[in-house]
Design a protein around this motif. Structure first.
Motif, PDB file in Angstrom:
ATOM      1  N   LEU A 137     -14.780  -9.736   5.420  1.00 24.52           N
ATOM      2  CA  LEU A 137     -14.576 -10.638   6.546  1.00 24.52           C
ATOM      3  C   LEU A 137     -13.639  -9.992   7.560  1.00 24.52           C
ATOM      4  O   LEU A 137     -12.785  -9.179   7.214  1.00 24.52           O
ATOM      5  CB  LEU A 137     -13.981 -11.967   6.077  1.00 24.52           C
ATOM      6  N   SER A 138     -13.802 -10.378   8.811  1.00 31.46           N
ATOM      7  CA  SER A 138     -12.852 -10.001   9.852  1.00 31.46           C
ATOM      8  C   SER A 138     -12.573 -11.223  10.703  1.00 31.46           C
ATOM      9  O   SER A 138     -13.310 -12.217  10.669  1.00 31.46           O
ATOM     10  CB  SER A 138     -13.401  -8.858  10.729  1.00 31.46           C
ATOM     11  N   PHE A 139     -11.498 -11.159  11.478  1.00 28.72           N
ATOM     12  CA  PHE A 139     -11.142 -12.279  12.348  1.00 28.72           C
ATOM     13  C   PHE A 139     -10.391 -11.736  13.549  1.00 28.72           C
ATOM     14  O   PHE A 139      -9.754 -10.670  13.485  1.00 28.72           O
ATOM     15  CB  PHE A 139     -10.278 -13.305  11.597  1.00 28.72           C
ATOM     16  N   SER A 183      -9.679  -6.671   9.930  1.00 27.76           N
ATOM     17  CA  SER A 183     -10.591  -6.808   8.794  1.00 27.76           C
ATOM     18  C   SER A 183      -9.886  -6.258   7.562  1.00 27.76           C
ATOM     19  O   SER A 183     -10.225  -5.188   7.062  1.00 27.76           O
ATOM     20  CB  SER A 183     -11.900  -6.065   9.065  1.00 27.76           C
ATOM     21  N   PRO A 184      -8.865  -6.988   7.092  1.00 26.49           N
ATOM     22  CA  PRO A 184      -7.998  -6.432   6.049  1.00 26.49           C
ATOM     23  C   PRO A 184      -8.708  -6.217   4.729  1.00 26.49           C
ATOM     24  O   PRO A 184      -9.582  -6.990   4.327  1.00 26.49           O
ATOM     25  CB  PRO A 184      -6.892  -7.480   5.927  1.00 26.49           C
ATOM     26  N   ILE A 220     -14.284 -15.673  13.123  1.00 27.21           N
ATOM     27  CA  ILE A 220     -14.359 -15.073  11.796  1.00 27.21           C
ATOM     28  C   ILE A 220     -15.779 -14.562  11.577  1.00 27.21           C
ATOM     29  O   ILE A 220     -16.755 -15.288  11.797  1.00 27.21           O
ATOM     30  CB  ILE A 220     -13.991 -16.102  10.711  1.00 27.21           C
ATOM     31  N   ARG A 221     -15.912 -13.301  11.143  1.00 23.50           N
ATOM     32  CA  ARG A 221     -17.218 -12.674  11.013  1.00 23.50           C
ATOM     33  C   ARG A 221     -17.355 -12.014   9.640  1.00 23.50           C
ATOM     34  O   ARG A 221     -16.357 -11.673   8.995  1.00 23.50           O
ATOM     35  CB  ARG A 221     -17.438 -11.652  12.129  1.00 23.50           C
ATOM     36  N   SER A 222     -18.587 -11.840   9.210  1.00 22.01           N
ATOM     37  CA  SER A 222     -18.869 -11.242   7.902  1.00 22.01           C
ATOM     38  C   SER A 222     -19.507  -9.869   8.082  1.00 22.01           C
ATOM     39  O   SER A 222     -20.197  -9.604   9.079  1.00 22.01           O
ATOM     40  CB  SER A 222     -19.791 -12.149   7.074  1.00 22.01           C
ATOM     41  N   HIS A 223     -19.275  -9.005   7.084  1.00 24.87           N
ATOM     42  CA  HIS A 223     -19.742  -7.623   7.136  1.00 24.87           C
ATOM     43  C   HIS A 223     -20.186  -7.185   5.753  1.00 24.87           C
ATOM     44  O   HIS A 223     -19.578  -7.560   4.750  1.00 24.87           O
ATOM     45  CB  HIS A 223     -18.619  -6.689   7.611  1.00 24.87           C
TER      46      HIS A 223
END
Length: 444
Positions: A137-139, A183-184, A220-223
């Motif tokens: 995840l990233s934000f 995106s920790p 918030i996004r997914s990868h």
């Protein structure tokens, strides 16, 4: 598992979109000159992720100016997970939170979180029915209270096991703050690994040691996860210690490193600092020489004109000395702010850092190009843990060193132990070229 890259390996990722990206970069500079918004309102330009591939890596010594604004081109990578347009699913269980329609990264609103005094902040939403197996995840984040602050994404499954992704430090300098994407990587997890297909909730935790904290979260996004973990070894200031002691060890293992020398110290022939010819020799051996530049915090520059002139002149020195990594930058003192980032994109594609003394890793596909995290390589155990987490969770750890005599760098013996540990781990050692290729290769 180590993997030796060919000497001076260079990738070239070009397409017909280069011209378009170049024009977009010019438009960004025009917008900046006209005082247009950079992302603190809903009038932001779009992310530019239209399926095109921008020029990612220079072939040889790069030109002075970039062809496009990397922070705009790769602004919203992956897929939307929660755009925070509807906060009904969210509950603030510690501190306070509210929708903010004036300060946004994308869309109509962001989530503004504040502490009640010195307490930490916790906001959560249900993840029932979500499957985040092999997902990062990233934000987008903005904070007026950086420095002594960490931000966690805590994933808890239906059985109580947790996985915590953590941005351990923010060195974005107040008061000139803006948005950046984080995106920790995984900081810790329960003894019993959480079931990522049977999740209960997602928590956003803001941990701090100040009188108050104020943070905005958005987009918030997914990868997807990469197939393996990565390690980047960065040495700042161009120390002779690296050339004489560390580089023979690197050559033995086939590891390339990132060197960020200080032009003035090199030109002065300062004691303990590599010469231009020694840096060029290391480049020939596969190390990447990147911009460090003028060695004072850039946020202390008096005005925008001084910032722009500094960035231009600094990069020019690396170009004149034929250093092929000049498209990348390491901020002196890890200092940057909103204004400096606006000008940095004119000259550099990737760099940072938000630096911490503890484990501070990143996913590979979701980071902000110019706000990467990094861990100080002062402690062998912490550095080994960074490597182990990178291997276990297919993320990237960037470790920083200066000189073996400094308290921010482990001893020579410990460093040799670290390289042996990296060699036995399931990771690949990369330079900026390798990491940037991963980030830009169809991961917008």
């Amino acid at each position: 598992m180590s993997q030796k890259q060919p000497t001076r390996r260079r990738f070239l990722a070009l397409s017909s979109a280069v011209g378009i990206a170049g024009m977009a970069g010019c438009a960004d500079r025009l917008n900046s000159a006209l005082g247009r918004s950079d992302g603190d309102s809903s009038d932001d330009p779009s992310d530019g992720s239209d399926g095109s591939t921008a020029a990612a890596l220079a072939d040889g010594v790069p030109p002075l100016e970039t062809e496009y604004n990397s922070r705009e081109q790769y602004r919203q990578p992956g897929d939307s997970f929660d755009d925070l347009s509807n906060l009904d699913d969210w509950e603030v269980v510690q501190g306070s939170g509210e929708a903010d329609q004036d300060v946004v990264f994308a869309g109509d609103q962001s989530l503004k979180l504040q502490s009640n005094g010195s307490e930490n902040i916790v906001a959560q939403r249900s993840l029932s029915g979500e499957d985040l197996t092999e997902t990062d995840l990233s934000f987008a984040i903005r904070t007026t209270t950086p420095q002594s602050l960490a931000v966690n994404l805590r994933l808890v499954d239906q059985f109580g096991s947790e996985k915590v992704h953590s941005l351990r430090e923010v060195t974005y300098r107040a008061p000139d703050v803006g948005w950046f994407r984080s995106s920790p990587g995984v900081f810790q997890q329960s003894e019993y690994e959480p079931a990522m297909d049977s999740l209960d909730r997602l928590e956003i935790q803001v941990l701090h040691s100040m009188d108050e904290a104020e943070v905005w979260i958005d987009d918030i996004r997914s990868h997807e996860k990469p197939d393996q973990g990565y390690v980047m070894l960065t040495w700042d200031d161009g120390s002779l210690d690296y050339y004489e002691t560390a580089s023979p060890l690197h050559d033995e293992y086939g590891f390339q490193t990132v060197q960020a020398p200080i032009p003035r110290w090199t030109e002065q022939g300062r004691d303990g600092i590599m010469s231009v010819s020694e840096l060029q020799e290391r480049q020939d051996e596969g190390d990447q020489i990147v911009v460090h530049g003028t060695h004072n915090p850039i946020h202390e520059e008096d005005d925008e004109e001084a910032m722009e002139a500094r960035l231009r002149q600094d990069k020019q020195w690396y170009i004149q000395n034929e250093f092929e990594g000049a498209d990348y930058i390491v901020y002196p003192h890890n200092s940057y702010n909103k204004t400096s980032l606006e000008y940095t994109t004119d000259y550099h594609y990737c760099g940072g850092f938000n630096q911490s003394g503890n484990v501070n890793t990143t996913s590979v596909y979701g980071f902000d190009p110019l706000a990467l995290p990094r861990t100080i390589g002062h402690d062998l155990d912490i550095s080994k843990r960074c490597v182990d987490l990178a291997a276990e969770h297919n993320q990237c750890t960037i470790l920083n060193f200066h000189t073996f005599e400094a308290n921010n760098t482990m001893s020579e013996g410990d460093y040799e132990d670290l390289l042996e540990h990296i060699d036995s781990a399931d990771v690949e050692v990369v330079t900026f070229d390798g990491l940037w290729k991963l980030r830009t290769d169809q991961h917008y």
